[in-house]
Write an enzyme that holds these catalytic residues in place. Structure first.
Site, short mmCIF file in Angstrom:
data_model
loop_
_atom_site.label_atom_id
_atom_site.label_comp_id
_atom_site.label_asym_id
_atom_site.label_seq_id
_atom_site.Cartn_x
_atom_site.Cartn_y
_atom_site.Cartn_z
N ARG A 112 17.32 48.88 6.18
CA ARG A 112 17.54 47.72 5.90
C ARG A 112 17.94 47.00 6.94
O ARG A 112 19.03 47.30 7.76
CB ARG A 112 18.51 47.73 4.85
CG ARG A 112 18.36 46.27 4.13
CD ARG A 112 19.31 46.29 2.79
NE ARG A 112 18.86 46.89 1.54
CZ ARG A 112 19.57 47.14 0.34
NH1 ARG A 112 20.35 46.02 0.05
NH2 ARG A 112 18.99 47.67 -0.52
N SER A 142 16.45 44.45 -1.62
CA SER A 142 16.95 44.27 -3.24
C SER A 142 17.61 42.80 -3.04
O SER A 142 16.89 41.82 -3.07
CB SER A 142 18.39 45.15 -3.04
OG SER A 142 18.91 45.20 -4.21
N ASP A 168 18.90 41.16 -10.08
CA ASP A 168 18.87 40.70 -8.88
C ASP A 168 17.27 41.06 -8.26
O ASP A 168 16.36 41.04 -9.17
CB ASP A 168 19.50 41.95 -7.97
CG ASP A 168 18.97 43.43 -7.75
OD1 ASP A 168 18.21 43.58 -8.78
OD2 ASP A 168 19.44 43.81 -7.07
N ASP A 190 15.17 42.65 -6.94
CA ASP A 190 14.25 43.76 -7.23
C ASP A 190 14.47 44.50 -8.54
O ASP A 190 14.05 45.56 -8.75
CB ASP A 190 14.43 44.85 -5.98
CG ASP A 190 15.56 45.56 -5.78
OD1 ASP A 190 16.72 44.92 -6.24
OD2 ASP A 190 15.72 46.71 -5.43
N ASP A 234 16.88 46.07 -9.91
CA ASP A 234 17.60 47.19 -10.36
C ASP A 234 19.02 47.10 -10.56
O ASP A 234 19.94 48.09 -11.30
CB ASP A 234 17.53 48.19 -9.26
CG ASP A 234 18.22 47.89 -7.88
OD1 ASP A 234 18.43 46.77 -7.75
OD2 ASP A 234 18.40 48.40 -6.90
N ARG A 235 19.40 45.73 -10.66
CA ARG A 235 20.79 45.48 -10.97
C ARG A 235 20.92 44.54 -12.41
O ARG A 235 19.82 43.74 -12.24
CB ARG A 235 21.85 44.97 -9.94
CG ARG A 235 22.03 45.76 -8.80
CD ARG A 235 22.77 45.28 -7.65
NE ARG A 235 22.75 46.08 -6.29
CZ ARG A 235 23.84 46.25 -5.76
NH1 ARG A 235 24.78 45.94 -6.23
NH2 ARG A 235 23.48 47.30 -4.90
N THR A 274 30.41 56.99 -4.00
CA THR A 274 30.08 55.51 -4.14
C THR A 274 28.54 55.65 -4.08
O THR A 274 27.99 56.27 -3.02
CB THR A 274 30.66 54.73 -3.41
OG1 THR A 274 31.86 54.95 -3.26
CG2 THR A 274 30.40 53.50 -3.65
N GLU A 311 27.93 51.89 -11.83
CA GLU A 311 28.89 51.61 -10.79
C GLU A 311 29.19 50.35 -11.04
O GLU A 311 28.57 49.40 -11.37
CB GLU A 311 28.00 51.85 -9.35
CG GLU A 311 26.82 50.96 -8.92
CD GLU A 311 26.16 51.38 -7.61
OE1 GLU A 311 27.05 52.36 -7.11
OE2 GLU A 311 25.47 50.62 -7.28
N LYS A 343 19.66 53.19 -10.56
CA LYS A 343 19.98 51.84 -11.31
C LYS A 343 18.56 51.28 -11.85
O LYS A 343 17.74 51.39 -11.04
CB LYS A 343 21.04 51.13 -10.78
CG LYS A 343 20.57 50.72 -9.28
CD LYS A 343 21.82 50.02 -8.69
CE LYS A 343 21.50 49.49 -7.18
NZ LYS A 343 21.56 50.56 -6.20
#
Length: 609
Positions: free
Chosen positions: A60, A162, A319, A321, A323-324, A397, A421, A435
């Protein structure tokens, strides 16, 4: 993004000259040519000082020229390394293949885009005889792990950054088990990238893939199968059909709009109102400072306005992408409450367990039921598990750990119902071992619709969960520190607090009752004083347990110059004086900041709202 050792001026020039021999993207080529002509060592250092580090989260970085940025050439080099590593690990790679997906990010000045990067990656594999399932259009990140599992592929790549700022992009990698990679794969891939820097003969000719029999488009199939699979989590279709509850959805200029609409349709819910200014993908993210719903109300301003206009009580925000998921609910007072990741984790955990219990035929099966969360997330699932009789496990995490652990448990015949998470990530459906903000959005909508038939809001149900299983009050924040030496010194000080190798016995008026240090592997609560969770010397992480039931974890961030802390006070059921609990946690956090962080002495910068 971690960086390798810096190079001297001569080495920098050589790296840039080598780049010009290999780069065929006219925009990045021109940037590097100009850099060499100007001979500015500081600028060269910025582009060629260190190669992007390939870690468990893949790559990233900002898009741009040079080895320290995401661009056509670094994508080709990365994929060549990844391809060689997969060939070494899978004898049937040429039979099974890989999947590649992408989001809508693009960067005009360097000519880079997620779609372009995905095509170059596909071309790399196809040139080596490896079948590629390349999505023909933008997709949510969870579709890649879903496809790996569903089609039994060797690996998956998602090109996305993301919720990072608009100039960034990323390259996220999944293994054959459908979970993100964990060590030692990152090291192995990283070495293979170093050994495969020179572009292969057809590396730049991505038009070749369009006529290749090895290219497949999984878009239609996955759109059908994914929505079929998440319907296994739909339990109240009749209520969904009848509900008067209205929802607003925002995809924050990302990929989520179409897929959340389809998910609502799959659950027989009326489609949510989409925030018109944010529903179409836009790589400039024009209406938000940061495209991250975790930042709370700032990102949701347009959603609040639309909800007021259309009379919607609940906002679902993905978000970019998808996934959240962030969720907000209008309260009786007219105020909006944005749920924290821990609060939504408590609600979804309660809901998914309740649905399982009401629909499970086998009363003995509870011994095979599991829920997971990361070690810095709320322990509410542990409290529910203790009372209800299922298993709870915590992991390190990040979803790479929860996804891999979930797969291990499922392979042993266990049912993993839910994992979450605190950073608003939820795995509500075992078909995706990561996620997934799409399934989480529609399951939250069904839960809210069901509760509405009982005249309950999400906030009221959250209180009911805490009343039944004990209040779990959490508070998290961070300090910014750009000096790694100061960070090291801060943690060294905690490990040698009252003389060598002694941890603090108290923090202000709060007595410390236990310590777990996942950097060194020490855990005072274990008989042999060795931590059960994996340890990592490369990152700092210490958890303090306090005699009053409080827990606080201090850790460094893998991707940003931050020292983060997460604190929680867990009360047994029946202790309903929430204000007193909040006051106690505030005092604990103040003591933590004052005695353990020492922001003035260490010149730390506080998180600003």
């Amino acid at each position: 993004m971690a960086a390798r050792g810096s190079a001297g001026d001569g080495a920098l020039r050589r790296a840039a000259e080598q780049w010009l021999l290999w780069d065929k993207n006219p925009k990045t080529y021109a940037i590097v040519k100009q850099l060499l002509a100007e001979g500015n060592a500081g600028e060269l250092q910025k582009y060629f000082g260190s190669r992007m580090e390939f870690g468990t989260a893949g790559l990233r970085a900002a898009m741009g020229a040079g080895i320290s940025h995401m661009n056509d050439l670094t994508i080709i080099q990365t994929t060549q390394g990844f391809c060689r590593y997969l060939e070494k690990n899978f004898s049937d790679l040429k039979k099974r293949g890989v999947v590649i997906g992408f989001d809508a990010r693009a960067h005009l000045s360097s000519g880079g885009s997620s779609k372009r990067f995905a095509r170059l990656a596909a071309n790399t594999f196809i040139s080596q005889g490896v079948p590629v399932y390349l999505f023909s259009d933008i997709i949510p990140t969870p579709f890649v792990p879903y496809t790996v599992t569903h089609l039994k592929l060797c690996a998956g790549i998602m090109v996305t950054a993301s919720h990072n700022p608009k100039q960034d992009n990323g390259y996220k990698v999944y293994w054959e088990n459908g979970a993100q990679i964990i060590s030692p794969h990152d090291k192995g891939i990283s070495q293979a990238i170093e050994q495969n820097q020179e572009p292969w003969p057809q590396a730049w000719d991505d038009k070749l893939i369009d006529s290749s029999p090895l290219l497949h488009d999984p878009y239609a199939l996955v759109n059908k199968e994914y929505f079929k699979d998440i319907q296994k989590q739909c339990f109240y279709r009749n209520i969904n059909k009848e509900t008067n509850l209205k929802f607003v959805h925002t995809s924050v200029h990302g990929v989520g709009h179409k897929f959340v609409q389809l998910a609502f349709k799959a659950f027989d819910l009326s489609p949510p109102f989409a925030v018109p200014e944010q529903k179409d993908p836009d790589p400039d993210f024009p209406t938000v400072k940061y495209p991250n719903p975790e930042e709370g109300k700032g990102v949701l301003t347009l959603s609040f306005a639309l909800a007021e206009k259309d009379g919607a009580r609940i906002i679902l925000a993905n978000d970019p992408d998808a996934d959240r998921l962030a969720v907000a609910e209008k309260q009786e007072s007219g105020e909006w409450k944005v749920f924290s990741g821990n609060e939504l984790g408590a609600l979804l955990g309660w809901w998914i367990f309740t649905c399982w219990k009401n629909n499970s035929r086998d009363t003995h099966a509870i011994k095979d039921v599991y829920m997971l969360s990361s070690t810095v997330s709320s322990k509410i699932l542990r409290a529910i598990a203790l009372k209800e009789g299922f298993h709870f496990e915590e992991t390190l995490t990040g979803f790479k750990w929860m996804g891999n652990r979930a797969k291990q448990l499922m392979d042993q015949g266990k049912a993993v119902l839910f994992a979450f998470e605190e950073a608003i990530g939820y795995m509500c459906c075992p078909a995706v071992l990561d996620k997934d903000g799409v399934s989480a959005a529609v399951i939250t909508a069904e839960m809210a619709s069901f509760l509405a038939t009982r005249n309950l809001s999400l906030s009221q149900q959250l209180k009911a969960v805490y009343d039944e299983y004990g209040f779990h009050i959490t508070k998290a924040s961070y300090f910014i520190c750009h000096d790694p030496k100061v960070i090291q010194q801060l943690f060294d000080n905690l490990r040698n607090f009252d003389g060598k190798n002694t941890y603090p016995k108290s923090c202000g008026r709060f007595k410390v009752s236990g310590i777990r240090d996942l950097t060194t592997g020490y855990d005072s609560s274990q008989p042999d004083q060795k931590a059960i969770l994996p340890t990592s010397k490369s990152s700092q992480m210490i958890t303090f347990t306090f005699a009053n039931g409080g827990v606080a974890t201090m850790r460094t961030s893998g991707t940003e110059p931050k020292i983060k802390y997460y604190s929680e006070l867990c009360a047994p059921p029946g202790n309903s004086d929430v204000e007193q609990l909040k006051k106690e946690l505030d005092e604990l956090v103040n003591a933590l900041e004052k005695h353990f962080f020492q922001p003035e002495k260490n010149k730390l910068q506080r998180q600003t709202e």
